[in-house]
Motif scaffolding. Sequence first.
Motif, PDB file in Angstrom:
ATOM      1  N   VAL A   8      -5.544  18.738  25.284  1.00 43.29           N
ATOM      2  CA  VAL A   8      -4.537  17.754  24.887  1.00 43.29           C
ATOM      3  C   VAL A   8      -3.191  18.403  25.162  1.00 43.29           C
ATOM      4  CG1 VAL A   8      -3.543  16.435  22.982  1.00 43.29           C
ATOM      5  CG2 VAL A   8      -6.025  16.745  23.130  1.00 43.29           C
ATOM      6  N   TYR A  11       0.732  14.928  22.227  1.00 44.54           N
ATOM      7  CA  TYR A  11       0.120  13.952  21.338  1.00 44.54           C
ATOM      8  C   TYR A  11       0.307  12.544  21.896  1.00 44.54           C
ATOM      9  CZ  TYR A  11       0.137  17.824  18.023  1.00 44.54           C
ATOM     10  OH  TYR A  11      -0.068  19.031  17.414  1.00 44.54           O
ATOM     11  N   ALA A  16      -2.940  11.797  27.391  1.00 46.14           N
ATOM     12  CA  ALA A  16      -2.637  13.149  26.904  1.00 46.14           C
ATOM     13  C   ALA A  16      -3.718  14.152  27.296  1.00 46.14           C
ATOM     14  CB  ALA A  16      -2.476  13.131  25.384  1.00 46.14           C
ATOM     15  N   LEU A  17      -4.864  13.674  27.792  1.00 39.80           N
ATOM     16  CA  LEU A  17      -5.978  14.550  28.134  1.00 39.80           C
ATOM     17  C   LEU A  17      -5.879  15.030  29.576  1.00 39.80           C
ATOM     18  CD1 LEU A  17      -8.891  12.489  26.502  1.00 39.80           C
ATOM     19  CD2 LEU A  17      -7.706  14.471  25.533  1.00 39.80           C
ATOM     20  N   ARG A  49      -6.002  14.014  18.795  1.00 37.54           N
ATOM     21  CA  ARG A  49      -5.257  13.775  20.036  1.00 37.54           C
ATOM     22  C   ARG A  49      -3.914  13.102  19.755  1.00 37.54           C
ATOM     23  NH1 ARG A  49      -7.872   9.287  23.031  1.00 37.54           N
ATOM     24  NH2 ARG A  49      -6.276   8.100  21.935  1.00 37.54           N
ATOM     25  N   THR A  56      -5.390  19.144  12.952  1.00 42.67           N
ATOM     26  CA  THR A  56      -5.019  19.231  14.358  1.00 42.67           C
ATOM     27  C   THR A  56      -4.436  20.606  14.658  1.00 42.67           C
ATOM     28  OG1 THR A  56      -4.516  16.864  14.412  1.00 42.67           O
ATOM     29  CG2 THR A  56      -3.598  18.222  16.173  1.00 42.67           C
TER      30      THR A  56
END
Length: 273
Positions: A8, A11, A16-17, A49, A56
Amino acid sequence: MRYTRVIVSHYGGPDALRVVEQECPEPKRGEVRVRVLAAGASLPDIMAREGVHPETPPLPFTPGWDLVGVVDRLGDGVSGIEPGQKVAALPIHGAYAEFVCLPQPELVPVPSGLDAAEAVRLVLNYITAYQMLHRSAKVRSGQRVLIHGAAGGVGTALLQLGRLAGLELYGTCSSRSAPAVSDLGGIPIDYRHQDFAKEIHRLTSEGVDAVFDPIGGPHLWHSRKALRPGGMVVGYGLRSSLRGEGLASGRPGGVTGKIVLVLNGSSVESGAA
């Protein structure tokens, strides 16, 4: 040796990946390198994510709450486990990768004959469901429960385990998912077109003993209206609360029962029976 993993990078949504290639990690003392066969895709992964889940990690990070894999390499000081052995783990992040290094105590043996994709569904969803049923709500055979999101991962686990426990089951879902809820022993309630609290009292005349609510926010207090006297709302996930809708807003008066929030494996009670 190089390997790929998902990170990631910021955020947000699926954009975002990113997939990156790096040198494969080496296990430290007491660690085991696991070749990942299957990883779960859960709501906590999505919330991490988005940057709203309380666990997180700092950016950039590799998501992946749970996994099933094969032992690939042992670090110094590791014994009682062999390369090639199938294992499961709940690392909270890091499972979206070809390899991950984990402390040996975090690994649980998996029978070799089980399909990895089927086995990984037990790691997060069924452990969550079992803990809430038997440790938070302490259900007993013959009791009634209402399951929100009954067609989802934890919801279907609650239905299956609830049927094994001899419970009378009700579940909110869309009309499209109603057959799946019925097949698992639940009485479906269409959350889009029915007030679930009113429908529960129409169907049962007195309410349910427990409600399992992954939504949070004002929804927790509406769930409380579905309880019989002395009942319990078990809140988990709390996606509305974590996305900024708050926990206690919209709290109604004149309802019975208590709310138990399952947070990071611990239970916190709010409200009086």
